[in-house]
Design an enzyme around this catalytic site. Structure first.
Site, mmCIF file in Angstrom:
data_model
loop_
_atom_site.group_PDB
_atom_site.id
_atom_site.type_symbol
_atom_site.label_atom_id
_atom_site.label_comp_id
_atom_site.label_asym_id
_atom_site.label_seq_id
_atom_site.Cartn_x
_atom_site.Cartn_y
_atom_site.Cartn_z
ATOM 1 N N GLY B 242 -6.664 8.682 2.790
ATOM 2 C CA GLY B 242 -7.159 7.667 3.719
ATOM 3 C C GLY B 242 -6.034 7.107 4.556
ATOM 4 O O GLY B 242 -6.106 7.029 5.761
ATOM 5 N N ILE B 473 -8.011 8.018 -3.934
ATOM 6 C CA ILE B 473 -7.809 8.616 -2.609
ATOM 7 C C ILE B 473 -6.779 9.746 -2.686
ATOM 8 O O ILE B 473 -6.071 10.032 -1.729
ATOM 9 C CB ILE B 473 -7.408 7.539 -1.570
ATOM 10 C CG1 ILE B 473 -6.157 6.757 -2.010
ATOM 11 C CG2 ILE B 473 -8.553 6.571 -1.351
ATOM 12 C CD1 ILE B 473 -5.640 5.781 -0.947
ATOM 13 N N GLY B 516 -3.830 -1.099 -5.234
ATOM 14 C CA GLY B 516 -4.840 -0.463 -6.084
ATOM 15 C C GLY B 516 -4.444 -0.344 -7.543
ATOM 16 O O GLY B 516 -5.094 -0.921 -8.423
ATOM 17 N N ASN B 611 2.246 6.643 -14.518
ATOM 18 C CA ASN B 611 2.213 8.088 -14.745
ATOM 19 C C ASN B 611 3.251 8.723 -13.824
ATOM 20 O O ASN B 611 3.044 8.832 -12.623
ATOM 21 C CB ASN B 611 0.803 8.616 -14.415
ATOM 22 C CG ASN B 611 0.679 10.116 -14.624
ATOM 23 O OD1 ASN B 611 1.663 10.856 -14.563
ATOM 24 N ND2 ASN B 611 -0.535 10.567 -14.862
ATOM 25 N N GLU B 685 3.246 2.739 -0.587
ATOM 26 C CA GLU B 685 3.825 2.474 0.721
ATOM 27 C C GLU B 685 5.337 2.352 0.677
ATOM 28 O O GLU B 685 6.019 2.572 1.676
ATOM 29 C CB GLU B 685 3.173 1.220 1.314
ATOM 30 C CG GLU B 685 1.701 1.517 1.570
ATOM 31 C CD GLU B 685 0.903 0.327 2.025
ATOM 32 O OE1 GLU B 685 0.956 -0.699 1.332
ATOM 33 O OE2 GLU B 685 0.233 0.424 3.060
#
Ligand code: FAD
Ligand code: SF4
Lengths: 329, 725
Positions: B242, B473, B516, B611, B685
């Site tokens: 996205g 995503i 998220g 992870n 980001e």
């Protein structure tokens, strides 16, 4: 995509005859260019004649000691063919610098020569473009033209030919063999195959409407050792060239005996450097000489508003390609 | 109790949905086989400004398979913007085809619905539109006198901030720089095209839509069509990327839903790759004026970061380019401003690291320029100007290992031995070799997030199902949510099934803005904690028994628990950021100006890494984006018509494998429980932030050429002059 009728040709002559029957008819090779253009509504054929399966998919020796490359052979098979690799490595190198493996698997040699320009105005049906729709004007001339021609352009079109393979074929003095409407075959020297835009940019080549390419002939191998295809682009692979140079040299020690040279993406056709080829004969293969050659090569270049950098870039590309070709052994 | 070390958070677990994806069984929104489905194709404007005067659909309507053609003349009336120009917070509606006005080239002005995609697309080409053109504006440099200060910028951030006196700081400085950087329009281009399948039943609608935030899509649909949120269901189990373009369900979503309502059949509308250049936002062109000063010892005396950019004529959007300059360094005098002009282009929107991605290019290039003037090692210069306090809001950082990132990165890269201050120091044949570095940081937001877990006792095994409206995503949400359950319920991953991306599940903030992972997993953790404590009560025990034992003891075969997590007051008292450092080696061909990235080292400090495998993927993806920003990506506006003439992947160059070189990613251990109870921070980001600057700095170190306008193409290398100190 507009509706169209589809024929699968059984022979070259049948294909040509079928082609002459209707005006809006196109041959279909691998389809990697034509289908894109149809989806974009740029090309609107009413009839497609598939020629990719015609029996021109092999490589034969010619009586002059050269090779004839089948027009329906894939770019991948051509580039990886042992004889091509040994005798015309410049051609392999140029083909492999193009597109991606997947596209090269589909692309035919004939289709490659006839791929259309990548000028963005040509692709966008809502914008003016003489090549797509004669008489609408050239959008690029007063628009964005940073990747356009520096040689041989006209007020009607400033586009470049995008094929890498063709640049090598121009350097190698190839001949295009076509099947004509009258059933005869015709041989076209490579430099006369593509044309400059003049006032008819809708025509890329000197082929007549229904002529079918059947093979591409290469003269006796001349540059098996000292060769280089240098493609300058905006990413390391899978991008069309900004400029490219195809170079073949015959060396006797340091002395140049013969040169085959062409620049790519600088004009409406692969830009064969005949004057420079002559200039180099008998000269020493040094950086200074190559720089003189590059000056000579670009002396008639005429930039547009946004592409003057391509002149300097083309010079450096040619020098670098000549140096690379020299140091190869 | 069994040991679940291999499946808990912190373990490099393979993606739970990996096999499904490889087998093509993971269903993306366009892959739901719905009976009686019709296909819609948008029609786009071919002028930049004006009004539609007529639309001739007669030829198109006659074509085989065409069901309906919708334009502003017959479209459903939707809730519209009041005035056209709107403040950012009203963006939850997304009207389309409500007026004959055209605001940009490529605006949706109609939609053709047909039995097949091909029929719809063909008929769309046959619709003839005539316009009354007005004078469009789309060339940035022609409208500089129209720049204004918006009231606020993205996320209600302040348009201007300042402290101290920048002019004085500059005057007092030993060395200063005063330079301007340009970052071009860039497009997101996730692999999966934007898409919707809409189907109505009475006044209820189900939308299979590719979206990053399910709850936001629900609200947009409800508000636009003026129906209750309860009447809207959004389903999006997998999203093929996205990058901000799918934060909102925009006009294409509205068109699909409207078309379905008008023909009374399910409708699919997929945005084509070409339409992705105009329909779903992009990163705006930002011009950033940087003025920095430092004293003899290398302490910053002033940092001024002034951004000018363009928004559309109908929506106001400015990414906070200056944000990173407010927080990364210790400066006694600071000025950060943002100005906008309105152009006839589509609205710019959020794109991976909005603000930081272009802002860090300007700041971290400027820091390099100043270090060069000071003749200081740019790594040491940054370390010298570190701050443990967020001066912009006067709060401490919850944790900040910025200096450690630089030190460890430098060591791993062998910076001290490789880097030399004078450009052109190393040449290998035709290649000029250069080294560059940059520091990075990105806010790590944390938001309210809920989850429902269902336990089922089955043959002495507990099967767990977790449901949240979180989205995956491509980041690994399924996997980290599964790992969180495995950890807090102590149950192996094989017994856990994760269900995401459905608005009937409990709400989350979705995926975006690097919030998220932290938000989802903490919500899931609370659900697990609630399950255990409720089970203990039901089992009347205070012992730490396993979930099975608790369920047996409480005589339960099925059990459900919900949980919600969110920021506390303590969180609000701190600035919570992730930090990083980048080091790289580039080779520049002295003939062609082509740039080759040889080696990249990225060090990040971002709390608990849930992870490592999926986290490395995020950072490598971010670096790849940064390489694109630095070297290849650029959307060009046609100078006479105002459309994007980079119109496919053949012209819009995203980097390819060959552009990447060797990449090393390192995460530093970091415990930060102020950030949130699990100590998770965002990385999505951080990965792109300051990458372009590191590469541009290395290009300077190689060539002595400072290319301040991205991307650094062979053309620009050719045109840029060598700078002399
Ligand atoms: C994304 C992308 C990237 C690319 N990058 C490059 C690149 O970097 N360098 C490069 O050189 N090329 C590149 N290409 C172009 C590719 O090489 C051409 O599309 C391909 O060579 C065309 O061959 P084809 O057989 O698929 O032709 P088609 O698409 O089938 O046909 C092209 C044209 O040739 C005509 N035609 C086909 N065969 C014959 C024949 N035997 N006789 C007469 N007419 C014929 C067709 O009617 C049509 O007009 C790229 C293409 C794509 C899609
Ligand atoms: S350069 Fe040629 S192809 Fe491009 S717009 Fe002009 S006429 Fe069309």
């Amino acid at each position: 995509m507009r509706p169209f009728e589809f024929y699968s040709a059984q022979s070259a002559s049948q294909a040509v005859v079928q082609h002459t029957k209707n005006k809006e008819t196109h041959y279909l090779g691998g389809g990697t260019n034509l289908l894109d253009l149809m989806k974009e509504d740029v090309k609107r054929p009413e009839h497609l004649i598939e020629v990719a399966d015609l029996p021109y998919k092999d490589i034969k020796s010619t009586s002059e000691g050269g090779l004839a490359l089948g027009a329906m052979m894939s770019n991948t098979h051509t580039a990886n063919n042992t004889e091509v690799k040994n005798k015309y490595p410049l051609l392999s190198m140029a083909i492999l610098a193009a597109a991606t493996e997947q596209i090269r698997n589909m692309a035919t040699n004939g289709g490659n020569l006839l791929q259309r320009t990548r000028c963005p105005y040509y692709f966008e049906t809502s914008m003016p473009c003489n090549k797509r729709e004669p008489g609408t004007g050239c959008g690029a001339l007063d628009g964005e033209n940073s990747k356009h021609a520096i040689f041989g352009w006209s007020e009607s079109c400033v586009a470049t030919h995008p094929s890498d393979m063709s640049v090598a074929l121009a350097a190698l003095n190839a001949t295009v063999v076509v099947q004509s409407e009258n059933g005869e075959s015709r041989r076209i020297p490579f430099t006369e195959f593509h044309r400059l835009p003049e006032d008819r940019p809708e025509k890329d080549t000197t082929l007549s409407d229904s002529e079918l390419i059947t093979s591409i002939e290469l003269p006796k191998s001349e540059f098996p050792t000292h060769y280089y295809y240098l493609k300058v682009r905006e990413r390391s692979s899978y991008a069309f060239a900004l400029v490219s140079a195809a170079v073949g040299l015959q060396l006797d020690g340091k002395t140049i005996r013969k040169a085959g040279l062409a620049l790519g993406k600088v004009a409406h056709k692969p830009w064969k450097l005949e004057k420079v080829e002559q200039f180099l004969i008998g000269k020493e293969a040094t950086k200074e000489v190559f720089e003189q050659a590059a000056e000579l090569a670009l002396q008639d270049a005429k930039p547009l508003k946004h592409n003057a950098y391509k002149i300097e870039l083309a010079k450096k590309t040619l020098v670098r390609a000549l140096l690379q070709a020299t140091s190869r052994s | 109790m069994k040991d679940q070390t291999k499946s808990k958070t912190g373990a490099s677990v393979n993606r739970l949905e990996g096999a499904l994806k490889v087998m093509g069984k993971a269903k993306y929104s366009s892959e739901f086989a719905i009976d009686n489905l019709a296909f819609a194709q948008g029609i786009q404007s071919t002028i930049s400004a004006g009004k539609i005067t007529s639309i001739d659909t007669s030829l198109a309507e006659k074509q085989e398979g065409v069901i309906k053609i919708i334009t502003h003349e017959n479209a459903l009336k939707l809730k519209g913007y009041g005035g056209r120009f709107e403040e950012p917070d009203t963006k939850s509606i997304s009207p389309s085809l409500q007026t004959p006005d055209v605001h940009y080239y490529g605006e949706y002005i109609g939609v053709v619905v047909a039995e097949t995609f091909e029929q719809a697309r063909y008929a769309a080409n046959l619709v003839k539109v005539t316009y009354a053109k007005s004078e469009p504006k789309f060339i940035f440099d022609e409208h500089l006198d129209e720049l204004y200060m918006p009231k606020e910028i993205n996320d209600k951030a302040k348009t201007n901030t300042q402290w101290g006196d920048v002019e004085k700081g500059l005057k007092d400085a030993y060395k200063t720089i005063d330079v301007t950087y340009n970052t071009p329009v860039e497009h997101h281009h996730p692999m999966e095209l934007h898409n919707i399948i809409a189907t109505w039943e009475g006044d209820k609608v189900i939308a299979y839509a590719s979206t990053q935030i399910v709850a936001h899509a629900v609200k947009t649909i409800a508000d636009t069509f003026e129906i209750p949120e309860d009447n809207v269901r959004v389903i999006t189990p997998y999203v093929g990327g996205g990058f901000g373009s799918k934060l909102q369900l925009r006009e294409h979503g509205t068109l699909g839903i409207m078309a379905s309502k008008m023909i009374g059949r399910p409708v699919q509308l997929t945005v084509t790759r070409h339409e992705m250049f105009t329909a779903v936002g992009f990163r705006q062109h930002n011009r950033q004026h940087m003025r920095l000063g430092a004293d003899k010892e290398g302490n910053l005396t002033a940092l001024s970061h002034e951004t000018s950019a363009a928004t559309s004529t109908y929506e106001e959007f400015q990414e906070p380019c200056g944000a990173i300059s407010q927080t990364l360094y210790n400066t006694p005098n600071s000025l950060v401003t943002h100005k906008l002009m309105k152009l006839n282009l589509p609205s710019p929107r959020w794109m991976r690291a909005p603000g930081e991605a272009p802002g860090s290019f300007a700041l971290e290039s400027a820091m390099d320029e100043l270090a060069y003037k000071l003749q200081m090692d740019p790594a040491e210069f940054r370390i010298k100007n570190d701050t443990q306090h967020d001066l912009s809001v006067d709060k401490p950082f919850s944790s900040r290992q910025f200096v450690e990132c630089i030190r460890i990165g430098a060591e791993k890269f062998d910076w001290k031995n490789k880097w030399k201050p004078t450009p052109g120091h190393t040449k290998k044949e035709n290649w000029l070799v250069g080294y560059g570095m940059s520091g990075s940081s990105r806010q790590s937001p944390y938001m309210e997030s809920s989850a429902l877990i269902k336990l089922k006792l089955d043959n002495d095994k507990v099967q767990v199902t977790v449901q949240t409206d979180a989205t995956d995503i491509g980041t690994g949400s399924y996997t980290i949510i599964g790992q969180t359950i495995s950890e807090y319920l102590d149950i192996p991953l094989e017994q856990i099934s994760v269900e995401l991306g459905d608005s009937k599940f409990p709400k989350t903030p979705g995926s975006g803005g690097s919030w998220g992972a932290a938000s989802y997993t903490n919500g899931v953790k609370v659900a697990c904690d609630n399950a255990i404590s409720t089970l203990k009560t039901l089992a009347s025990t205070s012992e730490d028994l396993s979930v099975i034992e608790l369920m047996k003891k409480a005589d339960l075969t099925e059990f459900e628990a919900k949980g919600t997590a969110g920021p506390t007051e303590e969180f609000e008292n701190y600035s919570v950021y992730s930090f990083g450092a980048n080091f790289c080696e580039v080779w520049v061909d002295e003939y062609s100006g082509m740039v080759r990235l040889e080696h990249f080292v990225n060090v990040g400090s971002a709390g608990k890494i849930l992870n490592p495998k999926t986290a490395y993927g995020q950072i490598i993806g971010g670096i790849t984006w940064g390489v694109g920003q630095a070297l290849t990506e650029h959307s060009q506006v046609e100078p006479n018509h105002g459309n994007f003439i980079t119109r496919s992947f053949a012209d819009y160059h995203v980097p390819v494998n060959l552009d990447l070189g060797k990449i090393d990613v390192i995460f530093l251990p970091e415990d930060d429980y102020i950030a949130n109870p699990m100590g998770v921070k965002g990385i999505g980001e951080l990965g792109i932030t300051s990458i372009a600057a590191a590469i541009a700095n290395a290009v300077f170190n190689a060539t002595g050429k400072r290319v301040r306008d991205l991307p650094i193409t062979p053309e620009k290398i050719m045109k840029t002059k060598i700078e002399v100190a």
